[in-house]
Design a protein around this motif. Structure first.
Motif, PDB file in Angstrom:
ATOM      1  N   PRO A 143       0.797  -1.239   0.000  1.00  0.00           N
ATOM      2  CA  PRO A 143       0.000   0.000   0.000  1.00  0.00           C
ATOM      3  C   PRO A 143       0.822   1.278   0.000  1.00  0.00           C
ATOM      4  N   ALA A 144       1.970   1.256   0.669  1.00  0.00           N
ATOM      5  CA  ALA A 144       2.793   2.466   0.729  1.00  0.00           C
ATOM      6  C   ALA A 144       3.270   2.912  -0.653  1.00  0.00           C
ATOM      7  N   ILE A 145       3.412   1.973  -1.577  1.00  0.00           N
ATOM      8  CA  ILE A 145       3.908   2.329  -2.916  1.00  0.00           C
ATOM      9  C   ILE A 145       2.902   3.238  -3.614  1.00  0.00           C
ATOM     10  N   GLY A 146       1.621   2.892  -3.542  1.00  0.00           N
ATOM     11  CA  GLY A 146       0.592   3.740  -4.135  1.00  0.00           C
ATOM     12  C   GLY A 146       0.526   5.103  -3.480  1.00  0.00           C
ATOM     13  N   LYS A 147       0.684   5.138  -2.140  1.00  0.00           N
ATOM     14  CA  LYS A 147       0.643   6.416  -1.422  1.00  0.00           C
ATOM     15  C   LYS A 147       1.835   7.296  -1.792  1.00  0.00           C
ATOM     16  N   LEU A 148       3.002   6.682  -1.954  1.00  0.00           N
ATOM     17  CA  LEU A 148       4.185   7.458  -2.320  1.00  0.00           C
ATOM     18  C   LEU A 148       4.074   7.981  -3.751  1.00  0.00           C
ATOM     19  N   ALA A 149       3.538   7.172  -4.657  1.00  0.00           N
ATOM     20  CA  ALA A 149       3.340   7.626  -6.036  1.00  0.00           C
ATOM     21  C   ALA A 149       2.394   8.826  -6.059  1.00  0.00           C
ATOM     22  N   LEU A 150       1.326   8.755  -5.268  1.00  0.00           N
ATOM     23  CA  LEU A 150       0.383   9.873  -5.206  1.00  0.00           C
ATOM     24  C   LEU A 150       1.041  11.104  -4.583  1.00  0.00           C
ATOM     25  N   ALA A 151       1.880  10.897  -3.563  1.00  0.00           N
ATOM     26  CA  ALA A 151       2.562  12.018  -2.927  1.00  0.00           C
ATOM     27  C   ALA A 151       3.461  12.752  -3.918  1.00  0.00           C
TER      28      ALA A 151
END
Length: 307
Positions: free
Chosen positions: A280-288
């Motif tokens: 999940p963190a990968i999607g959040k970092l991409a969005l960030a």
């Protein structure tokens, strides 16, 4: 007659709930601004069903975090059909933005002509890989579309968290060092495997320090694409007292052939965890990366505290 607290009859009055002040106030839900550029995930490596599933999951996470975002996937080695190439995805986004403007104008609506970048391109890379980043940059230029290219996802505390989770899933680390239980196969030394040469090793080392703090064991970064790098780091860890090593891929997954990870683990004489994948963190970092590029005041993803 009524009183300041309600009607004279004494019936209860439902008062509006006051908004909680201060830093613990619940943040207002964020949505993508109208007409915002598309978020285009640039996926390296040979396209496959597994790669598409991984990219779809990451994009789905980004959409759930920012409703309304126009998130798309462009493959660095796409074939323009089942796996659309990055330039094709960017060109399509530009065509659709122009078509929406012309349709609104023809309908008599007062709309501004589109301006600014058509898309924000986020490389699906945990760390810097000069060769892949040059190819992504060239693909953006080949599209002849105004697009902004962001940095890679790391280093970041959330990547250390993801590495910890992957190691624990493989039985190579305790999920929570505060709990009083042991893992018989837990490693006492971690090789953090990256691709991209010395620059990537240095960047991985930053996340490695965060991982070492979580696990309380030494962590050293090595390059999968430099001959002898994995074996050299394995020897350094063993000479410093580590006896049971583990290989932790500092990779999302598509950017390297899985066989190279197996060879590296055999070279180091140790077991290996899975790549980061659609954590999940990968999607959040991409969005960030996307929201930072646009200057949207989004809540930045935070790492889980070390326990």
């Amino acid at each position: 007659m009524s009183s300041p607290t309600g009607p004279a009859s004494g019936l209860p009055v439902r008062m509006p709930r006051p908004r909680q002040p201060g830093r613990h106030r619940r943040p207002e839900p964020l949505v993508a601004p109208e007409g915002a550029p598309a978020l285009v995930l640039a996926v390296p490596g040979t396209p496959s069903g597994a790669t598409r599933g991984l990219a779809d999951e990451i994009v789905s996470i980004a959409r759930s975090e920012l409703p309304g975002v126009d998130a798309r996937i462009g493959y660095l080695d796409g074939d323009d059909e089942e796996f659309p190439a990055l330039p094709t995805v960017l060109a399509r986004a530009a065509e659709e933005r122009t078509a929406r403007y012309e349709q609104a104008r023809d309908a008599g609506l007062e709309v501004k002509e589109p301006e600014g970048p058509v898309a924000v391109v986020v490389p699906l890379l945990a760390g810097p890989d000069g060769a892949l980043l040059r190819r992504i940059r060239q693909a953006v230029m080949d599209s002849r579309v105004a697009a902004e290219l962001t940095d890679v996802l790391g280093p970041h505390p959330l990547l250390a968290e993801a590495l910890h989770v992957r190691l624990s899933e493989a039985g190579l680390a305790r999920a929570d060092r505060a709990r009083l239980f042991t893992v018989a196969t837990a490693a006492d030394g971690i090789i953090l495997a990256s691709v991209g040469g010395e620059e990537a090793v240095q960047a991985a080392g930053i996340t490695g320090m965060l991982l070492a703090a979580r696990l309380a064991v030494p962590v050293m970064a090595a390059a999968l694409d430099q001959e002898g790098s994995i074996a050299s780091v394995a020897e350094q860890l063993r000479s410093s007292g580590s006896q049971q090593l583990a290989l932790a891929p500092y990779l999302i997954g598509p950017e390297i052939d899985a066989a190279l990870l197996e060879e590296a683990a055999a070279e180091a004489g140790c077991s290996a965890a899975e790549p980061l994948g659609p954590y999940p963190a990968i999607g959040k970092l991409a969005l960030a990366k996307y929201t930072t590029a646009l200057g949207i005041s989004a809540q930045q993803p935070q790492g889980t505290p070390v326990r």
